[in-house]
Design a protein around this motif. Structure first.
Motif, PDB file in Angstrom:
ATOM      1  N   ARG A 183      36.230  42.928  51.391  1.00 13.79           N
ATOM      2  CA  ARG A 183      36.838  43.241  50.100  1.00 13.79           C
ATOM      3  C   ARG A 183      36.099  42.623  48.920  1.00 13.79           C
ATOM      4  N   SER A 184      34.892  42.124  49.165  1.00 19.66           N
ATOM      5  CA  SER A 184      34.177  41.460  48.075  1.00 19.66           C
ATOM      6  C   SER A 184      33.951  42.435  46.907  1.00 19.66           C
ATOM      7  N   HIS A 185      33.742  43.708  47.243  1.00 23.50           N
ATOM      8  CA  HIS A 185      33.594  44.749  46.215  1.00 23.50           C
ATOM      9  C   HIS A 185      34.820  44.762  45.305  1.00 23.50           C
ATOM     10  N   GLU A 186      35.981  44.756  45.963  1.00 23.38           N
ATOM     11  CA  GLU A 186      37.252  44.816  45.241  1.00 23.38           C
ATOM     12  C   GLU A 186      37.430  43.573  44.359  1.00 23.38           C
ATOM     13  N   ILE A 187      37.042  42.421  44.915  1.00 26.35           N
ATOM     14  CA  ILE A 187      37.181  41.173  44.155  1.00 26.35           C
ATOM     15  C   ILE A 187      36.246  41.198  42.938  1.00 26.35           C
ATOM     16  N   GLY A 188      35.063  41.771  43.138  1.00 23.06           N
ATOM     17  CA  GLY A 188      34.131  41.937  42.022  1.00 23.06           C
ATOM     18  C   GLY A 188      34.736  42.792  40.925  1.00 23.06           C
ATOM     19  N   ILE A 189      35.416  43.867  41.320  1.00 23.22           N
ATOM     20  CA  ILE A 189      36.057  44.749  40.325  1.00 23.22           C
ATOM     21  C   ILE A 189      37.145  43.988  39.580  1.00 23.22           C
ATOM     22  N   LEU A 190      37.955  43.268  40.349  1.00 25.55           N
ATOM     23  CA  LEU A 190      39.057  42.520  39.723  1.00 25.55           C
ATOM     24  C   LEU A 190      38.513  41.535  38.683  1.00 25.55           C
ATOM     25  N   LYS A 191      37.452  40.845  39.080  1.00 22.88           N
ATOM     26  CA  LYS A 191      36.874  39.877  38.145  1.00 22.88           C
ATOM     27  C   LYS A 191      36.290  40.591  36.922  1.00 22.88           C
ATOM     28  N   ALA A 192      35.643  41.721  37.167  1.00 19.63           N
ATOM     29  CA  ALA A 192      35.018  42.451  36.057  1.00 19.63           C
ATOM     30  C   ALA A 192      36.063  42.936  35.054  1.00 19.63           C
ATOM     31  N   VAL A 193      37.231  43.373  35.566  1.00 17.73           N
ATOM     32  CA  VAL A 193      38.245  43.902  34.632  1.00 17.73           C
ATOM     33  C   VAL A 193      39.141  42.810  34.066  1.00 17.73           C
ATOM     34  N   GLY A 194      38.801  41.551  34.372  1.00 20.65           N
ATOM     35  CA  GLY A 194      39.485  40.468  33.675  1.00 20.65           C
ATOM     36  C   GLY A 194      40.472  39.643  34.464  1.00 20.65           C
ATOM     37  N   TRP A 195      40.444  39.748  35.773  1.00 23.50           N
ATOM     38  CA  TRP A 195      41.324  38.867  36.563  1.00 23.50           C
ATOM     39  C   TRP A 195      40.661  37.500  36.669  1.00 23.50           C
ATOM     40  N   THR A 196      41.442  36.456  36.461  1.00 22.44           N
ATOM     41  CA  THR A 196      40.894  35.099  36.612  1.00 22.44           C
ATOM     42  C   THR A 196      40.876  34.727  38.095  1.00 22.44           C
ATOM     43  N   HIS A 197      40.161  33.662  38.381  1.00 28.78           N
ATOM     44  CA  HIS A 197      40.103  33.164  39.761  1.00 28.78           C
ATOM     45  C   HIS A 197      41.506  32.858  40.290  1.00 28.78           C
ATOM     46  N   GLN A 198      42.330  32.240  39.447  1.00 33.55           N
ATOM     47  CA  GLN A 198      43.683  31.877  39.875  1.00 33.55           C
ATOM     48  C   GLN A 198      44.524  33.111  40.176  1.00 33.55           C
ATOM     49  N   GLU A 199      44.324  34.161  39.381  1.00 37.60           N
ATOM     50  CA  GLU A 199      45.113  35.385  39.612  1.00 37.60           C
ATOM     51  C   GLU A 199      44.697  36.065  40.915  1.00 37.60           C
ATOM     52  N   ILE A 200      43.401  36.022  41.211  1.00 34.23           N
ATOM     53  CA  ILE A 200      42.931  36.600  42.481  1.00 34.23           C
ATOM     54  C   ILE A 200      43.437  35.748  43.646  1.00 34.23           C
ATOM     55  N   GLN A 201      43.400  34.437  43.457  1.00 30.66           N
ATOM     56  CA  GLN A 201      43.889  33.536  44.507  1.00 30.66           C
ATOM     57  C   GLN A 201      45.379  33.794  44.768  1.00 30.66           C
ATOM     58  N   LYS A 202      46.100  34.028  43.681  1.00 36.07           N
ATOM     59  CA  LYS A 202      47.535  34.315  43.796  1.00 36.07           C
ATOM     60  C   LYS A 202      47.757  35.593  44.614  1.00 36.07           C
ATOM     61  N   GLN A 203      46.936  36.582  44.305  1.00 37.07           N
ATOM     62  CA  GLN A 203      47.034  37.863  45.020  1.00 37.07           C
ATOM     63  C   GLN A 203      46.751  37.667  46.520  1.00 37.07           C
ATOM     64  N   LEU A 204      45.677  36.934  46.834  1.00 36.62           N
ATOM     65  CA  LEU A 204      45.307  36.724  48.229  1.00 36.62           C
ATOM     66  C   LEU A 204      46.341  35.863  48.946  1.00 36.62           C
ATOM     67  N   THR A 205      46.876  34.870  48.210  1.00 37.14           N
ATOM     68  CA  THR A 205      47.909  34.014  48.804  1.00 37.14           C
ATOM     69  C   THR A 205      49.158  34.840  49.097  1.00 37.14           C
ATOM     70  N   ALA A 206      49.502  35.723  48.167  1.00 39.41           N
ATOM     71  CA  ALA A 206      50.677  36.565  48.379  1.00 39.41           C
ATOM     72  C   ALA A 206      50.486  37.446  49.615  1.00 39.41           C
ATOM     73  N   GLU A 207      49.291  37.983  49.781  1.00 31.51           N
ATOM     74  CA  GLU A 207      49.019  38.822  50.961  1.00 31.51           C
ATOM     75  C   GLU A 207      49.134  37.989  52.243  1.00 31.51           C
ATOM     76  N   ALA A 208      48.531  36.787  52.221  1.00 35.62           N
ATOM     77  CA  ALA A 208      48.611  35.907  53.405  1.00 35.62           C
ATOM     78  C   ALA A 208      50.056  35.497  53.645  1.00 35.62           C
ATOM     79  N   PHE A 209      50.771  35.222  52.552  1.00 33.90           N
ATOM     80  CA  PHE A 209      52.158  34.777  52.638  1.00 33.90           C
ATOM     81  C   PHE A 209      53.040  35.848  53.286  1.00 33.90           C
ATOM     82  N   VAL A 210      52.874  37.079  52.831  1.00 32.53           N
ATOM     83  CA  VAL A 210      53.686  38.177  53.395  1.00 32.53           C
ATOM     84  C   VAL A 210      53.399  38.333  54.891  1.00 32.53           C
ATOM     85  N   GLN A 211      52.116  38.230  55.257  1.00 34.21           N
ATOM     86  CA  GLN A 211      51.759  38.398  56.670  1.00 34.21           C
ATOM     87  C   GLN A 211      52.309  37.250  57.520  1.00 34.21           C
ATOM     88  N   THR A 212      52.160  36.025  57.018  1.00 32.35           N
ATOM     89  CA  THR A 212      52.647  34.891  57.809  1.00 32.35           C
ATOM     90  C   THR A 212      54.174  34.863  57.839  1.00 32.35           C
TER      91      THR A 212
END
Lengths: 412, 222
Positions: A290-319
């Protein structure tokens, strides 16, 4: 939180999501079932004590007879069991000096070797029904507990074997007693088991030694965590005392119980770590994908913390899903294990029956393994799932912080 | 830099190891101006676009974008700045495959605290402008190249940017679709006064702009 995005990502990568969810579910299920079985062994081992409301039982075994002329010539009649010799007055005074004891009661256990067979007799303190042998007063199945000097109650199986019922009479050491009740011993309460129950005073009369004779002391502690501390004090204060607790049963049970006692935490953690490493590996592989997707998110203005939040939420839902599934599977495994029966052997000093008696074998009681998934265990499992989700989210998020949008997009 | 400039780049250089990709570029872009950067493959035009938009840091020199010196900004500061000020249109569209067209348009607003309803309304409004409303619920895999680029343009506009950077926006499209996309970009520039910096190797396309900047070997020729 971008729930819609989280759910869509997980649904779109359903295979990976399922691997993660099942991975964590297996780990949690193992954690739950291993912990439940471990607790079940402890519960089974503590049941003999719990059923009589005691934390400790104090006895004094017979000393080895060194002089041949003092050896027993005949076993006939009323006798004290080898492991239950009488306590002295100073022993009771010593008890009062020990800290941490909430309640004390005592009993007198006797053996009778009669012409028509062997029997065990328990003299019960009528004043204390919530502790020790006095608990049998709650287990009267038929009739009532004896109150008068010529009344006794019989244990259910003994009465059945002897083919006697309430209202019949029974001879003990030349005295005639009327049977007024039948007592059914609660499963796992063998430490309070006897063939015949009577008030303590009558048992003392049968022994005909001392008016205050007693050979079993039951103790309840203020705080069960002080068990070892109180044991040490007892050993120091009452010389020659044999002190038993549920640990004594656990030691005798050995095998799986000892393994689960010692290694359940480690085994549970290994299972969980296996699941965590699996999910971590798939999440990191997912991150590369998903590095492509993360690159897009960063390009359109997502901060590192917002991406981390998104990934944490995905991990959280799965766990979270894995945790819930794991608890359900663990509950099911525990339910199945609950059909297993285990043997709770009685330490010899607590066995009311002499080793040479045929009934001795009955002292080892087979009970259902009391496996259950408690609320705290389920909550712990769920908490672990959540922590794992957060850790995975944090680790994967850290990796994304090193990714620069232009580096990712340039590769495409 | 004066108040008329949306971009002001001074002595901009970018090196990748020993390779100098952008060499001493000085460039101003006026507010509301449509600038095309043209050059052959490897001339450094995409790198220059990345430097001007804050996607890339220069090895030396300064970039002032909408009155703010972004040269020394942190990654997070740049991300927030891009979110508030800049729109991007890429050659490869760069849509998120799991999200529908309208969700892709709304992607920059996901972390912004506005109601889901408003976010959706704004995304649908832009899709309507792109004549793509009927495809709002479709995922990128079911869209044609031209439709994907329309969605990407709508995404670039969701945050009301002051400037849009377009990197070969028609590079993956056929000629008819190229014309349509170019028309949209020209309209955005003409109707809304949007500043537009477009990288292209197509000189015909560049002719539509207000100004053409030619690059060769990392240097601006004119």
């Amino acid at each position: 939180m971008y729930y819609r995005y989280v759910i869509k990502e997980l649904r779109h990568r359903s295979n990976r999501t399922l691997v993660n969810v099942f991975g964590i579910a297996v780990g949690i299920a193992l954690f739950v079932s291993i912990s439940a079985v471990s607790t079940a062994y402890k519960t089974a081992a503590s049941r003999p004590f719990k059923n009589i409301g005691a934390d400790l039982i104090v006895q004094r075994a017979e000393k080895q007879q060194d002089q041949p002329d003092k050896r027993i010539k005949s076993m006939r009649g009323i006798r004290l069991p080898f492991s239950n010799q009488l306590f002295e007055a100073q022993d009771l005074l010593a008890l009062q000096r020990i800290e941490g004891i909430d309640a004390t009661t005592h009993a007198l256990l006797l053996w009778e070797f009669a012409e028509n067979g062997f029997r065990t007799i328990m003299g019960v303190d009528a004043g204390q029904s919530s502790l020790g042998a006095g608990k049998v007063r709650d287990w009267v199945k038929q009739g009532r507990f004896p109150e008068k000097p010529d009344e006794i109650a019989l244990e259910k199986h003994f009465a059945k074997f002897q083919k006697i019922k309430p209202g019949d009479t029974f001879q003990i050491s030349g005295h005639t007693f009327t049977i007024v009740g039948i007592i059914e011993i609660k499963e796992g309460a063998q430490v309070a088991a006897a063939n015949i129950y009577m008030p303590l005073g009558i048992a003392r009369m049968l022994l005909a030694r001392k008016p205050d004779a007693m050979n079993l002391i039951y103790l309840r502690l203020n705080d069960p965590s002080m068990l070892n501390q109180v044991k040490s004090q007892l050993a120091a204060q009452i010389k020659g005392a044999s002190i038993s607790s549920s640990d004594s049963f656990l030691e005798l049970m050995g095998g799986v119980s000892m393994i689960s006692e010692k290694f359940s935490l480690i085994a549970s953690m290994v299972a969980l770590l296996g699941a965590v490493s699996l999910i971590m590996k798939t999440m990191i592989a997912n991150l590369v994908e998903r590095s492509h997707e993360i690159g897009i998110l960063k390009a359109v203005g997502w901060t590192h913390q917002e991406i981390q939040k998104q990934l944490t939420a995905e991990a959280f839902v799965q766990t979270l899903a894995g945790g819930l599934l794991g608890i359900l599977v663990g509950y099911f495994i525990s339910f199945l294990l609950g059909f297993l029966s285990i043997t709770i052997p009685i330490p010899w000093e607590l066995n009311p029956v002499p080793a040479m008696a045929k009934q001795a074998q009955a002292a080892s009681q087979i009970v259902r393994l009391p496996v259950s998934v408690s609320l705290p265990l389920a909550a712990t499992a769920m908490g672990l799932s959540v922590i794992i989700g957060c850790v995975i989210g944090y680790v994967t998020g850290r990796r994304t912080s090193k990714m620069k949008p232009v580096d990712i997009l340039r590769q495409l | 830099m004066n108040n008329h400039h949306i971009i002001s780049a001074t002595d901009l250089n970018k090196d990748f190891d020993s390779l100098q990709v952008v060499k001493g570029v000085n460039l101003d872009v006026n507010k509301g101006e449509f600038v095309a950067i043209v050059g052959k493959s490897g001339s450094g035009k995409t790198t220059l676009l990345s430097l001007l938009s804050g996607l890339e840091r220069p090895s030396s020199g300064r970039v002032i974008l909408d009155g703010r010196d972004i040269t020394d900004s942190s990654e997070n500061e740049l991300a927030l700045f891009r979110r508030d000020t800049v729109g991007f249109v890429f050659q490869s569209f760069h849509l998120i495959p799991t999200l529908s067209a309208w969700e892709n348009v709304a992607l920059p607003l996901f972390p912004v605290k506005i109601s889901a309803e408003k976010r959706r309304e704004r995304a649908l409004e832009l899709l309507r402008q792109m004549e793509m409303e009927h495809r709002a619920e479709h995922r990128p895999s079911t869209l044609s190249g031209g439709e994907k680029q329309r969605v990407a343009i709508a995404r670039a506009l969701i945050n009301n940017p002051k400037i849009v950077f377009a990197d070969e926006p028609t590079g993956n499209l056929d000629s008819a679709t190229t014309d349509a996309i170019l028309e949209i970009l020209k309209c955005l520039h003409a109707d809304n006064g949007l500043s537009l910096v477009m990288v292209t190797h197509d000189l015909d396309l560049a002719e539509s702009s207000d100004r053409i900047i030619r690059m060769q070997d990392g240097e601006v020729l004119s």
